[in-house]
Design a protein around this motif. Structure first.
Motif, PDB file in Angstrom:
ATOM      1  N   SER A 171       4.815   5.472   1.796  1.00  0.00           N
ATOM      2  CA  SER A 171       4.661   6.385   2.044  1.00  0.00           C
ATOM      3  C   SER A 171       4.932   7.158   0.615  1.00  0.00           C
ATOM      4  O   SER A 171       5.131   8.268  -0.707  1.00  0.00           O
ATOM      5  CB  SER A 171       5.360   7.736   3.401  1.00  0.00           C
TER       6      SER A 171
ATOM      7  N   TYR B  40       0.476   5.221   1.310  1.00  0.00           N
ATOM      8  CA  TYR B  40      -0.884   5.290   1.373  1.00  0.00           C
ATOM      9  C   TYR B  40      -0.576   6.804   1.332  1.00  0.00           C
ATOM     10  O   TYR B  40       0.198   7.677   1.146  1.00  0.00           O
ATOM     11  CB  TYR B  40      -0.714   5.480   2.257  1.00  0.00           C
TER      12      TYR B  40
ATOM     13  N   ARG C 118      -2.455   9.396  -0.898  1.00  0.00           N
ATOM     14  CA  ARG C 118      -2.779   9.625  -2.150  1.00  0.00           C
ATOM     15  C   ARG C 118      -4.146  10.190  -2.368  1.00  0.00           C
ATOM     16  O   ARG C 118      -5.488   9.481  -1.574  1.00  0.00           O
ATOM     17  CB  ARG C 118      -2.456   8.505  -3.196  1.00  0.00           C
TER      18      ARG C 118
ATOM     19  N   THR D 136       3.802  -1.078   3.905  1.00  0.00           N
ATOM     20  CA  THR D 136       2.871   0.597   3.936  1.00  0.00           C
ATOM     21  C   THR D 136       4.254   1.112   3.557  1.00  0.00           C
ATOM     22  O   THR D 136       5.061   0.774   4.298  1.00  0.00           O
ATOM     23  CB  THR D 136       2.207   0.762   4.904  1.00  0.00           C
TER      24      THR D 136
ATOM     25  N   PHE E 281      -9.251   5.575   2.044  1.00  0.00           N
ATOM     26  CA  PHE E 281      -8.528   5.629   2.881  1.00  0.00           C
ATOM     27  C   PHE E 281      -8.331   3.876   3.352  1.00  0.00           C
ATOM     28  O   PHE E 281      -7.472   4.294   4.128  1.00  0.00           O
ATOM     29  CB  PHE E 281      -8.300   6.261   3.663  1.00  0.00           C
TER      30      PHE E 281
ATOM     31  N   ASP F  92      -6.066  -0.090   3.508  1.00  0.00           N
ATOM     32  CA  ASP F  92      -5.055  -0.448   3.553  1.00  0.00           C
ATOM     33  C   ASP F  92      -4.026  -1.306   4.794  1.00  0.00           C
ATOM     34  O   ASP F  92      -3.366  -1.157   4.711  1.00  0.00           O
ATOM     35  CB  ASP F  92      -4.947   1.202   4.747  1.00  0.00           C
TER      36      ASP F  92
ATOM     37  N   ASN G  37      -9.420  11.119   0.308  1.00  0.00           N
ATOM     38  CA  ASN G  37      -8.083  10.628   0.646  1.00  0.00           C
ATOM     39  C   ASN G  37      -7.869   9.445   0.223  1.00  0.00           C
ATOM     40  O   ASN G  37      -9.882   8.961   0.410  1.00  0.00           O
ATOM     41  CB  ASN G  37      -8.386  10.762   2.542  1.00  0.00           C
TER      42      ASN G  37
ATOM     43  N   TRP H 268      -5.890   4.333  -7.156  1.00  0.00           N
ATOM     44  CA  TRP H 268      -6.253   4.477  -5.831  1.00  0.00           C
ATOM     45  C   TRP H 268      -7.660   3.670  -5.402  1.00  0.00           C
ATOM     46  O   TRP H 268      -8.441   2.988  -5.697  1.00  0.00           O
ATOM     47  CB  TRP H 268      -6.988   5.951  -6.458  1.00  0.00           C
TER      48      TRP H 268
ATOM     49  N   VAL I 235       0.775  -1.219  -0.282  1.00  0.00           N
ATOM     50  CA  VAL I 235       0.143   0.157   0.023  1.00  0.00           C
ATOM     51  C   VAL I 235       0.725   1.289  -0.181  1.00  0.00           C
ATOM     52  O   VAL I 235       1.842   1.487   1.290  1.00  0.00           O
ATOM     53  CB  VAL I 235      -0.916  -0.728   1.382  1.00  0.00           C
TER      54      VAL I 235
ATOM     55  N   ASN J  27      -5.657   5.525  -1.281  1.00  0.00           N
ATOM     56  CA  ASN J  27      -4.180   4.753  -1.063  1.00  0.00           C
ATOM     57  C   ASN J  27      -4.224   4.416  -2.365  1.00  0.00           C
ATOM     58  O   ASN J  27      -5.032   4.424  -3.468  1.00  0.00           O
ATOM     59  CB  ASN J  27      -3.781   3.843  -0.040  1.00  0.00           C
ATOM     60  N   HIS J  28      -2.861   4.106  -2.903  1.00  0.00           N
ATOM     61  CA  HIS J  28      -2.144   3.577  -4.251  1.00  0.00           C
ATOM     62  C   HIS J  28      -1.864   1.768  -3.476  1.00  0.00           C
ATOM     63  O   HIS J  28      -1.804   2.018  -2.838  1.00  0.00           O
ATOM     64  CB  HIS J  28      -1.470   4.040  -5.016  1.00  0.00           C
TER      65      HIS J  28
END
Length: 236
Positions: A145, A71, A73, A143, A105, A108, A79, A102, A69, A81-82
């Motif tokens: 960033s 997260y 994005r 996960t 959120f 996750d 809001n 996408w 993930v 995640n990708h």
């Protein structure tokens, strides 16, 4: 004078960065304007690191157990995640990391079942992008960033293509509409021009201030000399 010189130098530095950004944007536009080609054909003629922003197609099978993930994005103000999912090319070679797009959120924890890809062979089409960073240690949690392909390679224990694919199309398509493919990043020139103008304005202010101070000192000195002359005793 020193302050003005420093401001001018900083303004020139911002202009250099502006020119660099424009050159990068031009290369991105050229790459994205070219038709998509099979990744294997491009790799036969170019190193992977020279293929940034080229449109490619890759056929293979997703390794969903190794999904990660990306997260934090947003898409259309929402809001989320990708999902970064490794694709094992059918023709062999390193794993290809695909940013499949996408998801909300709350999704996750990979692999994200509600956004699972087709289980069989797929063909993906998208643009190759360089990683955001390089050199991280193997992941302890699935996960991240930012996209660090060296880190993902260490995590998976095998080679990963040093560019990732930002998915645009997939055949077969997603069965339930998730993930939603992310749009290409907007090409902007950044704030460099406005920063350069600000630094040149500061330089102008510094020079004008210097001139004002010098003129005031000269005027004060002239007034002091005149006062001393008026107070001097006359010749007998």
């Amino acid at each position: 004078m020193v302050v003005a010189a420093v401001c001018v130098r900083l303004g020139m530095w911002q202009l250099d960065r502006l020119h660099g950004r424009r050159d990068i944007n031009a290369r991105i536009r050229v790459g994205l304007a070219l038709p998509a080609r099979p990744l294997g054909d491009l790799l036969a003629d170019h190193p992977a690191t020279a293929l940034g922003f080229r449109q490619v197609t890759v056929t293979g099978t997703y390794e969903t157990s190794d999904e990660v993930v990306l997260y934090g994005r947003t898409l259309d103000g929402e809001n989320g995640n990708h999902l970064l999912t490794p694709l094992r090319p059918s023709e062999g070679g390193p794993l290809v990391i695909v940013d499949r797009g996408w998801v909300p959120f709350e999704m996750d924890t990979p692999p994200v079942g509600a956004a699972a890809p087709p289980s069989g062979e797929v063909t993906v089409t998208g643009a190759l992008f360089p990683p955001d960073a390089s050199g991280g240690d193997a992941l302890t949690t699935p996960t991240v960033s930012r996209v660090d392909l060296t880190q993902l390679s260490a995590t998976f224990g095998e080679d990963v293509l040093p560019m990732y694919v930002l998915l645009a199309e997939q055949d077969p398509s997603q069965p339930n509409g998730l993930p939603r493919p992310a749009p290409l990043p907007e090409l902007t020139e950044g704030p460099h021009l406005s920063y350069a103008i600000q630094w040149f304005a500061f330089a102008t202010i510094a020079l004008v201030g210097l001139v004002v101070l010098v003129r005031r000192d000269v005027r004060d000195q002239a007034g002091s000399d005149a006062t001393e002359g008026d107070g001097a005793p006359g010749a007998g």
